[in-house]
Design a protein around this motif. Structure first.
Motif, mmCIF file in Angstrom:
data_model
loop_
_atom_site.group_PDB
_atom_site.id
_atom_site.type_symbol
_atom_site.label_atom_id
_atom_site.label_comp_id
_atom_site.label_asym_id
_atom_site.label_seq_id
_atom_site.Cartn_x
_atom_site.Cartn_y
_atom_site.Cartn_z
ATOM 1 N N GLU A 1 4.575 -51.117 -19.893
ATOM 2 C CA GLU A 1 4.731 -50.485 -18.588
ATOM 3 C C GLU A 1 5.196 -49.034 -18.709
ATOM 4 O O GLU A 1 4.897 -48.197 -17.861
ATOM 5 C CB GLU A 1 5.728 -51.276 -17.738
ATOM 6 C CG GLU A 1 5.183 -52.611 -17.249
ATOM 7 C CD GLU A 1 6.220 -53.435 -16.520
ATOM 8 O OE1 GLU A 1 7.425 -53.198 -16.776
ATOM 9 O OE2 GLU A 1 5.843 -54.304 -15.716
ATOM 10 N N ARG A 2 5.908 -48.730 -19.774
ATOM 11 C CA ARG A 2 6.426 -47.373 -19.950
ATOM 12 C C ARG A 2 5.312 -46.357 -20.201
ATOM 13 O O ARG A 2 5.480 -45.172 -19.907
ATOM 14 C CB ARG A 2 7.411 -47.334 -21.122
ATOM 15 C CG ARG A 2 8.722 -48.048 -20.850
ATOM 16 C CD ARG A 2 9.632 -47.967 -22.063
ATOM 17 N NE ARG A 2 10.908 -48.644 -21.831
ATOM 18 C CZ ARG A 2 11.860 -48.734 -22.739
ATOM 19 N NH1 ARG A 2 11.691 -48.193 -23.939
ATOM 20 N NH2 ARG A 2 12.988 -49.368 -22.463
ATOM 21 N N VAL A 3 4.206 -46.800 -20.762
ATOM 22 C CA VAL A 3 3.153 -45.861 -21.134
ATOM 23 C C VAL A 3 1.890 -46.014 -20.291
ATOM 24 O O VAL A 3 1.015 -45.155 -20.343
ATOM 25 C CB VAL A 3 2.779 -46.021 -22.625
ATOM 26 C CG1 VAL A 3 3.972 -45.698 -23.505
ATOM 27 C CG2 VAL A 3 2.276 -47.420 -22.927
ATOM 28 N N LEU A 4 1.781 -47.078 -19.507
ATOM 29 C CA LEU A 4 0.586 -47.302 -18.713
ATOM 30 C C LEU A 4 0.775 -46.815 -17.281
ATOM 31 O O LEU A 4 1.897 -46.751 -16.775
ATOM 32 C CB LEU A 4 0.218 -48.785 -18.703
ATOM 33 C CG LEU A 4 -0.286 -49.362 -20.028
ATOM 34 C CD1 LEU A 4 -0.422 -50.871 -19.922
ATOM 35 C CD2 LEU A 4 -1.608 -48.740 -20.428
ATOM 36 N N ASP A 5 -0.360 -46.475 -16.652
ATOM 37 C CA ASP A 5 -0.309 -46.031 -15.267
ATOM 38 C C ASP A 5 -0.780 -47.117 -14.312
ATOM 39 O O ASP A 5 -1.122 -46.840 -13.170
ATOM 40 C CB ASP A 5 -1.169 -44.773 -15.080
ATOM 41 C CG ASP A 5 -2.570 -44.926 -15.661
ATOM 42 O OD1 ASP A 5 -2.904 -46.041 -16.104
ATOM 43 O OD2 ASP A 5 -3.319 -43.937 -15.672
ATOM 44 N N VAL A 6 -0.797 -48.361 -14.782
ATOM 45 C CA VAL A 6 -1.128 -49.507 -13.934
ATOM 46 C C VAL A 6 -0.082 -50.588 -14.175
ATOM 47 O O VAL A 6 0.566 -50.603 -15.229
ATOM 48 C CB VAL A 6 -2.544 -50.062 -14.243
ATOM 49 C CG1 VAL A 6 -3.603 -48.996 -14.030
ATOM 50 C CG2 VAL A 6 -2.619 -50.615 -15.650
ATOM 51 N N PRO A 7 0.107 -51.500 -13.231
ATOM 52 C CA PRO A 7 1.092 -52.569 -13.449
ATOM 53 C C PRO A 7 0.664 -53.506 -14.574
ATOM 54 O O PRO A 7 -0.530 -53.718 -14.809
ATOM 55 C CB PRO A 7 1.121 -53.296 -12.103
ATOM 56 C CG PRO A 7 -0.170 -52.955 -11.449
ATOM 57 C CD PRO A 7 -0.527 -51.580 -11.902
ATOM 58 N N VAL A 8 1.641 -54.051 -15.282
ATOM 59 C CA VAL A 8 1.389 -55.034 -16.322
ATOM 60 C C VAL A 8 1.573 -56.412 -15.727
ATOM 61 O O VAL A 8 2.610 -56.716 -15.130
ATOM 62 C CB VAL A 8 2.332 -54.841 -17.518
ATOM 63 C CG1 VAL A 8 2.104 -55.922 -18.566
ATOM 64 C CG2 VAL A 8 2.137 -53.458 -18.131
ATOM 65 N N SER A 9 0.545 -57.239 -15.854
ATOM 66 C CA SER A 9 0.609 -58.565 -15.258
ATOM 67 C C SER A 9 1.731 -59.368 -15.903
ATOM 68 O O SER A 9 1.953 -59.298 -17.115
ATOM 69 C CB SER A 9 -0.727 -59.290 -15.448
ATOM 70 O OG SER A 9 -0.717 -60.542 -14.824
ATOM 71 N N ASP A 10 2.439 -60.119 -15.092
ATOM 72 C CA ASP A 10 3.582 -60.914 -15.562
ATOM 73 C C ASP A 10 3.081 -62.160 -16.281
ATOM 74 O O ASP A 10 2.845 -63.201 -15.682
ATOM 75 C CB ASP A 10 4.474 -61.293 -14.378
ATOM 76 C CG ASP A 10 5.730 -62.010 -14.824
ATOM 77 O OD1 ASP A 10 6.339 -62.705 -13.997
ATOM 78 O OD2 ASP A 10 6.095 -61.896 -16.011
#
Length: 449
Positions: free
Chosen positions: A293-302
């Motif tokens: 999540e720190r490096v992506l510009d989209v949400p990370v699925s849980d």
């Protein structure tokens, strides 16, 4: 009405993970690219997507081994058993005309032709729910702007474009185009492949899925795929799903500021070992979903996910007393000691390499510039190098015959006797030269041995 599907790319099946020599770990890493694809297929099934798209480079290099082909068939058959179609374009590493598949694809697989853009209507239970447009590479390099021909007949259903591109309008090898070229087409989502870092593209409804499993430290971080939800004439919604069994991670330790767990300044090799182990453990305790999540510009699925292996590269930098202890024998000793003290838990953890870029203890740069006119002039020269384009161009032409100025998307095809030179590498060279020159002058100024 919208559609929900999985976007993957750059599987590179058959590609070994590099920089690891231990036999047991090599065997584990050899399976990593295959395990990443297994997870992609499982996610597609669990999330009940309507279909899967793969945007090129299913194989690593043009040779299609029977093993890799058979594995792909097995995985796509898992989708076929659940009536989930899979749409594929081939890229520069697996061009369509450079090698035939050894085995027949399951009936749910559609491979887009290299002869021109194909348009496929994806059937729903009662009517078409999406339209897919794609064109495979016929050979390793494609100089044409393929995206120009992606023209859907209407916008009554989501239009999805599969494209393998370097997204460089000045490129000559990888279907050159720009984000504005993509935005000009009536495509609701561009499923891109070729660049191995996942991320959305500013100015266009487009995204790179990235490589599902990094193969070396240059592909550090969490690999994965996207779940995409898109409606006609609307911005797509993306969620990133981690897939990489093995995660590469780079850690930098400044010996001038590093401290042990009890707050003591690092001054010995043993204390350095403790500091590194604490940093590695801190990364693991953070959680890999949070790291993504720190490096992506989209949400990370849980999702309940943790890699089976973590490979660290350690960069030692800065000035400090421990520099003098970092001789040729100390580096392998450090690597062994750190490896023995890293707890495995549910994943295997090890150090790929240790890079020593430390210097003897000296005053800080601000003090050095105040006290030595030559050092001050040197730093002023470097500041000019960083800001003057003409000066940078002269520097590029004089850094040596083995360096070649290479756009990011073309590095993989650079000859073995050439080294990549780009903006990041040029900055590294300038930093290294500045540090070496400053140290030489300062050592003489302060009579440091």
């Amino acid at each position: 009405m919208g559609v929900r599907f999985l976007h993957a790319a750059d599987l590179h099946l058959g590609s070994p993970l590099e920089s690891v020599t231990d036999k047991q770990r090599t065997d584990e890493l050899h399976r990593a690219t295959h395990d990443a694809l297994k997870r992609i297929i499982s996610l597609a099934i669990d999330r009940e997507v309507e279909f899967v798209v793969v945007s090129g480079d299913l194989y690593d290099k043009r040779a299609r081994s029977v093993e890799a082909n058979d594995f792909l068939v097995q995985q796509f058959e898992r989708l076929n058993e659940r009536d989930v179609p899979c749409y594929i374009v081939h890229g520069n590493h697996d061009p369509l005309y450079d090698g035939a598949e050894r085995l027949d694809w399951p009936e749910n697989v559609h491979v887009f032709s290299a002869d021109g853009v194909e348009i496929i209507e994806h059937p729903g239970e009662e009517h078409t729910t999406a339209r897919l447009l794609g064109q495979s590479y016929g050979q390793q390099w494609v100089s044409e702007t393929l995206s120009d021909e992606y023209t859907p007949p209407d916008s009554t259903v989501p239009n999805i474009g599969l494209l393998h591109t370097g997204l460089n309008p000045d490129g000559r090898k990888y279907a050159p185009c720009s984000p504005s070229d993509l935005a000009a087409k009536e495509i609701d989502y561009w499923a891109l492949g070729h660049i191995h870092t996942p991320g959305r593209i500013a100015g266009a409804n487009a995204a790179y899925a990235g490589i599902p499993q990094g193969r070396h430290i240059g592909e550090a971080g969490v690999g994965g795929c996207y779940i995409v939800e898109v409606e006609p004439n609307a911005s797509p919604e993306l969620a990133f799903l981690p897939t990489s069994p093995v995660v590469w991670h780079e850690i930098e330790i400044d010996i001038g500021t590093a401290k042990t767990g009890d707050g003591k300044q690092v001054g010995t090799l043993s204390e350095l070992v403790s500091c590194v182990v604490d940093r590695c453990q801190e990364v693991r305790n953070t959680g890999y979903t949070e790291l993504a999540e720190r490096v992506l510009d989209v949400p990370v699925s849980d999702v309940e996910w943790e890699p089976t292996g973590v490979i660290f590269r350690l960069n030692l930098v800065g000035r400090g007393a421990v520099h003098d202890q970092l001789d040729e024998e100390a580096i392998p000793w450090l690597q062994t000691q750190i490896g023995e003290r890293l707890p495995s838990g549910t994943s295997t953890v090890w150090i790929e390499s240790i890079r020593d870029r430390t210097s003897p203890p000296l005053p800080d740069d601000e003090t050095l510039r105040e006290e030595d006119e030559t050092i001050d002039e040197l730093h002023a020269l470097v500041e000019e190098l960083r800001t003057q384009q003409e000066v940078q161009q002269d520097l590029r032409e004089t850094v040596g015959e083995v360096w070649e100025w290479t756009p990011a998307e073309e590095t993989e095809d650079l000859p073995e006797d050439r080294l990549v030179l780009n903006e990041d590498r040029l900055d590294d060279l300038i930093d290294s030269a500045l540090r070496r020159a400053t140290d030489r002058i300062a050592l003489e100024h302060y009579n440091v041995d």
